[in-house]
Scaffold this motif. Structure first.
Motif, PDB file in Angstrom:
ATOM      1  N   HIS A  79       0.839  -1.215   0.000  1.00 46.17           N
ATOM      2  CA  HIS A  79       0.000   0.000   0.000  1.00 46.17           C
ATOM      3  C   HIS A  79       0.866   1.255   0.000  1.00 46.17           C
TER       4      HIS A  79
ATOM      5  N   HIS B   2       1.223   5.447  -1.949  1.00 47.77           N
ATOM      6  CA  HIS B   2       0.652   6.497  -2.813  1.00 47.77           C
ATOM      7  C   HIS B   2       1.814   7.153  -3.558  1.00 47.77           C
TER       8      HIS B   2
ATOM      9  N   HIS C 100      -9.542   1.785   0.506  1.00 47.87           N
ATOM     10  CA  HIS C 100      -9.288   2.500   1.749  1.00 47.87           C
ATOM     11  C   HIS C 100     -10.578   2.325   2.536  1.00 47.87           C
TER      12      HIS C 100
ATOM     13  N   HIS D 133      -6.111  -0.173   5.587  1.00 45.13           N
ATOM     14  CA  HIS D 133      -6.171   0.667   6.790  1.00 45.13           C
ATOM     15  C   HIS D 133      -7.020   0.030   7.898  1.00 45.13           C
TER      16      HIS D 133
ATOM     17  N   ASP E 187       2.446   3.252   2.833  1.00 45.24           N
ATOM     18  CA  ASP E 187       1.364   4.221   2.635  1.00 45.24           C
ATOM     19  C   ASP E 187       1.878   5.544   2.050  1.00 45.24           C
TER      20      ASP E 187
HETATM   21 FE   FE2 Z   1      -3.584   5.035   1.843  1.00 47.04          FE
END
Ligand code: FE2
Length: 428
Positions: free
Chosen positions: A62, A64, A215, A247, A314
């Motif tokens: 995970h 971004h 998410h 999450h 993340d």
């Molecule tokens: Fe995230």
């Protein structure tokens, strides 16, 4: 001809040191002594692992990538909350260009490779009507495929129902080649809309034969229970094993009785759970006074219920998280503390959560150190899974399809005590 022979490799499940023979990008054999016939063929390169621990590459389940390394643009997150992070991201997006997103993401991938992360699932914001970040990351996925596997998730940051164009732009990103259907049910306008979004997005994935990674419940609200709907839709649509809840921080605050009903249902749906200890330790519980909740999903209990859990970094230096070098061992190290998983077997489980469990979440094929798997591996300056988490050591060699793609010097210090120089390697 062998591409590569790794000798004196320590593997977690073998007492003896092993040899790993690689040919045409695949592992040909793993044995204390590769047979003479194989060794008679020419070997292009030999690495002496010197008894150090060899692992399949780290998997970041995970990340971004579209916002990475943008820390401070246009300003810093003062409250440290998820919602201020989303607000800053909204201010930053109109200023982004194809070139700036790509340069930052590419730089991050260089860090990833140096840290031995050769598989990344990255969410990409699909709220932008021109889908610029989607185009950038698709381009990067192609350009870097020789070095790293990038799996992209269509992430509707503004909500597929909360934003009038949310579903259309998400669908367009899938048409362009994004791999996985994302979602953000806790950000929709109502709980009911959140539930509807889960249904619509799972149906979309089922129609297109895609995986799902939402998410989900990234909130301190114990009543944020979209994981229940995600589990139900997974079961209803026959998506078992192909869906992930990312999450799941509200699970930390849920009623125990409710969780005792929820976990068996998640196990039945073969739900994959992705915990992000670095970032959720930082952004959850910010509305609390004392005691402050820590806001991570219940990983030991999920593992006890035989539910697959992997870990993600993340964010790296972006509106949500100001730190990081994209080191998955740092993620596992934080997990050991924040999840109360310092037991020896628990540490090994955390190591698995950044390797094999991640491969399972991402439905990877040919991952591992068995004959027939891709010849991808990392030689760590450590002797075991637990020592790797404790030291977060040098990644001496990172190997991709039988070729060295990154090297790092061994770490050691020389302490001078009077006339004596003492070498320190932090091992007892
Ligand atoms: Fe995230």
């Amino acid at each position: 001809m062998l591409d590569l022979l790794v000798i004196n490799a320590r593997l977690h499940n073998k007492k003896e040191l092993m040899q790993i023979a690689c040919k045409e990008g695949k592992i040909l054999g793993v044995s204390p002594q590769i047979d003479a016939k194989t060794l008679q063929t020419q070997t292009l390169q030999t690495i002496d692992a010197e008894g150090y621990f060899v692992t399949p590459p780290f998997v970041d389940s995970h990340l971004h990538l579209d916002g990475t390394l943008s820390l401070g643009l246009p300003h810093l997150n003062q409250s440290g909350t998820l919602l201020e992070g989303i607000k800053i991201w909204g201010e930053l997006k109109p200023t982004l260009t194809h070139e700036t997103i790509k340069a930052r993401a590419k730089k991050l991938l260089h860090w990833s490779i140096a840290k031995g992360n050769l598989v990344i699932r990255s969410h990409v914001d699909t709220s932008d009507p021109c889908l610029m970040a989607v185009d950038v990351l698709l381009e990067l996925r192609h350009e870097m495929k020789e070095f790293i596997d990038l799996q992209l998730v269509a992430f509707p940051q503004n909500g597929v129902l909360r934003s009038t164009t949310g579903m259309a732009t998400l669908t367009s990103s899938l048409d362009k080649g994004v791999d996985v259907v994302g979602g953000i049910p806790h950000f929709e306008r109502t709980m009911a809309d959140g539930q509807t979004s889960v249904r619509l997005l799972c149906e979309l994935a089922e129609q297109r034969g895609l995986m799902v990674d939402m998410h989900c419940d990234e909130s301190d609200d114990p009543h944020s229970r979209h994981i229940e709907a995600l589990t139900f839709e997974t079961q209803r649509l026959g998506l078992q094993g192909r869906v992930a809840g990312s999450h799941l921080t509200s699970m930390h605050s849920m009623d125990n009785y409710y969780v005792s009903k929820l976990l068996p249902l998640m196990a039945e749906a073969k739900m994959n759970c992705i915990c992000n200890p670095l970032v959720n330790m930082s952004i959850q519980g910010r509305h609390d006074t004392y005691p402050k909740r820590r806001g991570l999903m219940r990983v030991p209990e999920l593992l006890d219920a035989r539910i697959n859990v992997s870990l993600g970094h993340d964010d790296v230096m972006d509106p949500w998280y100001p730190m990081g070098t994209h080191d998955m061992l740092e993620v596992a190290h934080m997990g050991a503390h924040a999840l109360h998983m310092t037991g020896i077997d628990q540490q090994a489980a955390l190591f698995d959560a950044i390797t094999v469990n991640g491969a399972k979440t991402l439905n990877l094929e040919n991952y591992g150190l068995e004959p027939g798997c891709n010849a991808d591996m990392v030689i760590l300056q450590a002797s075991s899974k637990q020592e790797a988490i404790r030291l977060r050591p040098a990644r001496l060699f990172v190997i991709r399809r039988g070729k060295i793609i990154s090297r790092m010097e061994k770490a050691k210090a020389t302490v001078t005590i009077g006339a004596e120089d003492v070498t320190v390697d932090f091992c007892p």
